[in-house]
Design an enzyme around this catalytic site. Structure first.
Site, PDB file in Angstrom:
ATOM      1  CB  CYS A 140      22.601  -4.332  79.495  1.00 28.65           C
ATOM      2  SG  CYS A 140      21.950  -5.552  79.762  1.00 28.65           S
TER       3      CYS A 140
ATOM      4  CD  GLU B  59      24.914   3.277  82.867  1.00 30.88           C
ATOM      5  OE1 GLU B  59      26.010   3.140  81.368  1.00 30.88           O
ATOM      6  OE2 GLU B  59      24.522   3.912  82.757  1.00 30.88           O
TER       7      GLU B  59
END
Length: 392
Positions: free
Chosen positions: A246, A371
């Site tokens: 993801c 991230e």
């Protein structure tokens, strides 16, 4: 100037590499941002206000899950289209882009990629339309760069699972209807599961007093003996490769989005340099200002080429995690540097809400960390070069 005929710097005629559909998508998103975000974003940021109404508008314009097949409500578009959408939204604001990229890459993507057909049909159309907002629960208070150390866990109770633990720094969580959460089972294997608003023991406290991403809602996910139906487990993935897959999709979108923030700072600085008169001429006529502008344009152009090539590799199914890391790290670092140089060109006015510079700069301080931090992405590349893992 000819190289700005598209409404953004295009010094190397990269538009020639795009299709007519890409150009149309870009213009559609640019018009949307100018209409729905740009007139209000400075006030939203000043007020630390997340405009809930933007979620449905993003759904209507096709910003959620653009690469998800149309049968599930997505756009059925390629990865360059997705990148362009993220670029244009982040020209408006990184927080607004975070809302869209979390929905598409971190919620819709795992449900499509790892979910059952029943899960896809149940959740994806509502997420694509903006009827529902989703979030992604991986980071924990004590486990950020080392997600494999997570302590959030599920226990098999026969006809359901019991979920306990917490997640931290979760975009969209205070407003979410659904969360894709990663937790360890009793064997220590990481599993993905879908948690819905209203499940007993599930809460989403908001994080306040942020200096960054102020128009984005950020919070925690807290699980206190939450009963998770067995049909809410993502059946087609096991282990850390699930959430990392993801993150690859989301980091790719960030590599384009950061270019949008850089472009907005560059364009504001260029315009200001031609209007601000000192010593009887525009400050754009001085060598040091021209040096800043020339270096900004050079770095934007390099980032555009990097993102376009990565998009091509993504479309061909050839892009590696390491290539995505390089682009995310380089392009966000580039954008942050350009924001700081643009602030210098604006002088004292650069710190005010009259111009977008300080807002972009503060936002990018989050983007360079989330991230995958700046340093972690460097070590991902280093490991790829040497074959030696420096994380441990």
């Amino acid at each position: 100037m000819a190289y700005e005929s598209s409404g953004a710097p295009d010094y190397y005629n990269i538009d020639d590499l795009l299709t007519e559909e890409h150009i149309l998508i870009r213009q559609t998103m640019r018009d949307f941002v100018k209409r729905e975000i740009s007139p209000y974003i400075e006030q939203w940021a000043q007020d630390a206000h997340f405009p809930s109404e933007i979620v449905k508008k993003f759904g209507d314009v096709g910003a959620f899950g653009p690469t998800i097949p149309t049968e599930y409500g997505g756009g059925g578009l390629d990865y360059i289209s997705y990148g362009i959408i993220m670029q244009e939204i982040e020209r408006g604001d990184s927080g607004m882009r975070s809302t869209a990229s979390v929905q598409g890459s971190l919620v819709m993507y795992p449900i499509y990629k790892y979910g059952s057909e029943e899960q896809r049909k149940k959740y994806l159309p509502k997420l694509a339309s903006g009827e529902w907002l989703g979030c992604f629960g991986l980071t924990e208070p004590d486990y950020g760069s080392n997600p494999g150390g997570m302590v959030t866990n599920i226990k098999d109770m026969g006809d359901h699972y019991l979920l306990n633990g917490s997640k931290m720094w979760i975009s969209n969580s205070p407003e979410c209807q659904v969360a894709v959460v990663w937790a360890k089972n009793e064997e220590g294997r990481i599993k993905g599961l879908i948690v819905e608003r209203g499940m007993e023991g599930f809460s989403t406290p908001e994080i306040h007093n942020k200096w960054s991403l102020r128009a984005s809602c950020t919070g925690e996910l807290v699980f206190d003996n939450v009963k998770i139906p067995k049909e809410n487990i993502l059946p087609n993935v096991d282990g850390l490769k699930g959430p990392l897959g993801c993150l690859d999709s989301a980091r790719y979108g960030i590599s384009w989005g950061a270019i949008g923030a850089a472009i907005d700072c560059y364009e504001s600085a260029k315009k200001y340099s031609m209007e601000r008169i000192q010593f009887d001429k525009p400050i754009g006529g001085f060598q040091l200002t021209q040096k800043k502008l020339a270096e900004m344009l050079t770095e934007i152009t390099k980032a555009q080429l990097l993102a376009w090539r990565l998009g091509t590799l993504m479309n061909e199914g050839k892009a590696t995690t390491q290539q995505i890391s390089m682009a995310k790290r380089n392009n966000v670092d580039m954008a942050l540097h350009i924001a700081r140089e643009a602030r210098q060109i604006h002088g004292g006015m650069g710190i005010t809400g009259e111009y977008p510079i300080m807002r972009h700069m503060m936002n990018l301080e989050s983007v360079i960390t989330y991230e995958g931090t700046h340093d972690i992405h460097l070590l991902i590349t280093g490991m790829d070069i040497t074959g030696i893992q420096a994380f441990k």
